[in-house]
Design an enzyme around this catalytic site. Structure first.
Site, PDB file in Angstrom:
ATOM      1  N   GLU A 262       0.787  -1.239   0.000  1.00  0.00           N
ATOM      2  CA  GLU A 262       0.000   0.000   0.000  1.00  0.00           C
ATOM      3  C   GLU A 262       0.821   1.293   0.000  1.00  0.00           C
ATOM      4  O   GLU A 262       0.912   1.991   1.025  1.00  0.00           O
ATOM      5  CB  GLU A 262      -0.975  -0.005   1.181  1.00  0.00           C
ATOM      6  CG  GLU A 262      -1.892  -1.211   1.180  1.00  0.00           C
ATOM      7  CD  GLU A 262      -3.006  -1.136   2.226  1.00  0.00           C
ATOM      8  OE1 GLU A 262      -2.924  -0.285   3.124  1.00  0.00           O
ATOM      9  OE2 GLU A 262      -3.957  -1.917   2.121  1.00  0.00           O
TER      10      GLU A 262
ATOM     11  N   GLU B 282      -6.199  -7.942  -0.310  1.00  0.00           N
ATOM     12  CA  GLU B 282      -6.834  -7.733   0.996  1.00  0.00           C
ATOM     13  C   GLU B 282      -8.293  -7.339   0.782  1.00  0.00           C
ATOM     14  O   GLU B 282      -8.586  -6.501  -0.081  1.00  0.00           O
ATOM     15  CB  GLU B 282      -6.187  -6.583   1.796  1.00  0.00           C
ATOM     16  CG  GLU B 282      -4.908  -6.930   2.490  1.00  0.00           C
ATOM     17  CD  GLU B 282      -4.340  -5.767   3.303  1.00  0.00           C
ATOM     18  OE1 GLU B 282      -5.124  -4.941   3.818  1.00  0.00           O
ATOM     19  OE2 GLU B 282      -3.112  -5.699   3.418  1.00  0.00           O
TER      20      GLU B 282
HETATM   21  C1  FCB Z   1      -4.989  -2.140   5.186  1.00  0.00           C
HETATM   22  C2  FCB Z   1      -3.676  -2.598   5.776  1.00  0.00           C
HETATM   23  C3  FCB Z   1      -3.821  -3.654   6.826  1.00  0.00           C
HETATM   24  C4  FCB Z   1      -5.016  -3.410   7.703  1.00  0.00           C
HETATM   25  C5  FCB Z   1      -6.240  -3.205   6.867  1.00  0.00           C
HETATM   26  C6  FCB Z   1      -7.504  -3.044   7.663  1.00  0.00           C
HETATM   27  O1  FCB Z   1      -4.856  -0.854   4.714  1.00  0.00           O
HETATM   28  O2  FCB Z   1      -2.836  -3.096   4.775  1.00  0.00           O
HETATM   29  O3  FCB Z   1      -2.609  -3.716   7.548  1.00  0.00           O
HETATM   30  O4  FCB Z   1      -4.759  -2.338   8.524  1.00  0.00           O
HETATM   31  O5  FCB Z   1      -6.060  -2.099   6.057  1.00  0.00           O
END
Ligand code: FCB
Length: 441
Positions: free
Chosen positions: A167, A351
């Site tokens: 990210e 994610e």
């Molecule tokens: C993302 C992150 C992870 C976690 C989620 C909820 O941005 O990569 O570490 O905090 O959000």
């Protein structure tokens, strides 16, 4: 769960994701101090000033956690390697115990038939490098390349995939412009530099890993859908600016070798010298692109200085993060990323998941039906993208277990497994069992 594995193409991979500082326990095993320890120790930055010193104590409970992962029936596990655990000073002498830990982790996955998908950096910058300016200092690209060489020299022969940075928006904008994550700066010049250097570091690490003859290398961006909050031209332009800074800056840098003009309107004067010359490194070819997706924002015009937008939320159901649940955004991002940036390159949802107030019921279970629904709805969005011939090859749920949610401390629970942060007892939630059942049929 409505979805099952057989609803997806053969070879589609299901996984769970975590990150090192959020679960390992950084007081263990000779890890060095990180800028998250410093940020958390500064009053007002983190809920109850909590840090990752103990977290889930995954460092000492590795086998138990890998057994739980295997019980879920996933194909692949996305974890990260802590820079400060491997190189406590950020550079110089490696911590043998740290390297041994990641070695055990990778072998433990392979023994259980699970593919190791590693992220090199999920935010725990060693404090000695923060002292030198951290992401503001161009030298970080070389420090990071050296870290990549050390850790991948040890585990790179056995990992299934690798991505340098988790990210880049969070590393750059959230941490240097909004000040919401370590190092907690609110400085546009630092922001522009961090946003560029993080991509340069990505490219250098890709070069190093290619040099080690590693394959299946990728990039992971977090994307947030930006919709105008009203019909005005001013809000439409504000949403475009938000989209450019959040989403298009990083995908544009990585896949087109260019940053969007509307982002450069504000950031341009603050970019490091000769930044354009770095694109041949930044665009080093990758084998896949990962998208982390959670929510959307409604963006209104804000008459203040650049970037001149205000974030608002709409009336969709929200998670305990205050994030609206908006699965269409995932479909839109998968199709848009394919159309505008990555073409035939494999895409992964690296994610996706939700936080909720999960509590143990008297019978010892953790009922979380909304999480199962959330996963179902987002997997539905993935299916629609696949039906439209978008090459989505896998989906990782965030997160395997409740963990340290950064500035929100241990207050927000994203796990498929409940963790009691007093006793460290793990209890698979109902969503864990639902996903395990879905993956077995
Ligand atoms: C993302 C992150 C992870 C976690 C989620 C909820 O941005 O990569 O570490 O905090 O959000």
């Amino acid at each position: 769960m409505k979805m099952s594995r057989s609803d997806f193409p053969d070879g589609f991979l299901f996984g769970a994701a975590t990150s090192s500082y959020q679960i390992e326990g950084h007081a263990e095993g000779g890890a060095g101090r990180t800028h998250w320890d410093d940020f958390a120790a500064t009053p007002g930055n983190v809920v109850r000033a909590e840090n990752g010193a103990r977290a889930c104590d995954h460092y000492n409970r590795l086998d138990e956690d890998l057994d739980l992962l295997a019980g879920l029936g996933v194909d692949v596990y996305r974890f990260s390697t802590s820079w400060a655990r491997v190189l406590p000073e950020g550079r110089g002498t490696p911590n043998g115990e740290g390297l041994d830990f990641y070695d055990r982790l990778v072998d433990g996955l392979l023994q259980r038939g699970i593919k190791p998908a590693v992220t090199l950096y999920h935010w725990e910058l060693p404090s000695p490098l923060a002292d030198l300016g951290g992401w503001r200092n161009r030298d970080i690209a070389d420090w990071f390349a050296d870290f990549a060489e050390v850790i991948m020299g040890r585990i790179g022969d056995r990992v299934w995939s690798a991505a340098p940075i988790n990210e880049p928006w969070c590393v750059g904008w959230l941490s240097h412009f909004e000040g919401a994550h370590a190092p907690g700066l609110r400085d546009i010049r630092a922001t522009a530099r961090a946003m560029h250097h993080v991509l340069l570091a990505h490219g250098r690490a890709i070069q190093v890993m290619r040099g080690l003859r590693m394959g299946n290398l990728g990039a992971v961006c977090n994307l947030e859908w930006a919709a105008p909050a009203d019909e005005s031209d001013a809000s439409r332009r504000a949403a475009e600016r938000y989209d450019a800074i959040y989403n298009r800056f990083f995908l544009g840098g990585l896949f087109k070798g260019a940053y969007p003009d509307i982002a450069l309107e504000g950031l341009g004067p603050h970019m490091p010298d000769n930044w354009q010359d770095d694109f041949p490194t930044i665009t080093a070819p990758v084998d896949w692109c990962g998208l982390n997706y959670y929510t959307r924002k409604l963006i209104a015009h804000n008459p203040g200085p650049w970037p001149g937008y205000a974030e608002t939320t709409g009336d969709l159901p929200q998670t305990t993060m205050g994030w609206e649940i908006y699965p269409d955004g995932l479909y839109d991002f998968l199709t848009r990323t394919r159309n505008d940036y990555t073409g035939d390159l494999p895409l992964y949802v690296t994610e996706n998941g939700m936080s909720a107030d999960d509590t143990l019921a008297p019978d010892g279970t953790v009922p979380d039906p909304f999480r199962t629904d959330y996963l179902d709805m987002h997997l539905g969005a993935v299916q629609r993208a696949i039906a439209d011939c978008v090459p989505v090859r896998g989906y990782y749920c965030w997160s395997l277990m409740d963990n340290y949610e950064w500035a929100l401390g241990y207050e927000k629970r994203f796990g498929l497994i409940h963790v009691d942060f007093e006793t460290l007892k793990r209890t698979p939630k109902a969503s864990y069992h639902a996903l395990a059942a879905a993956l077995s049929r």
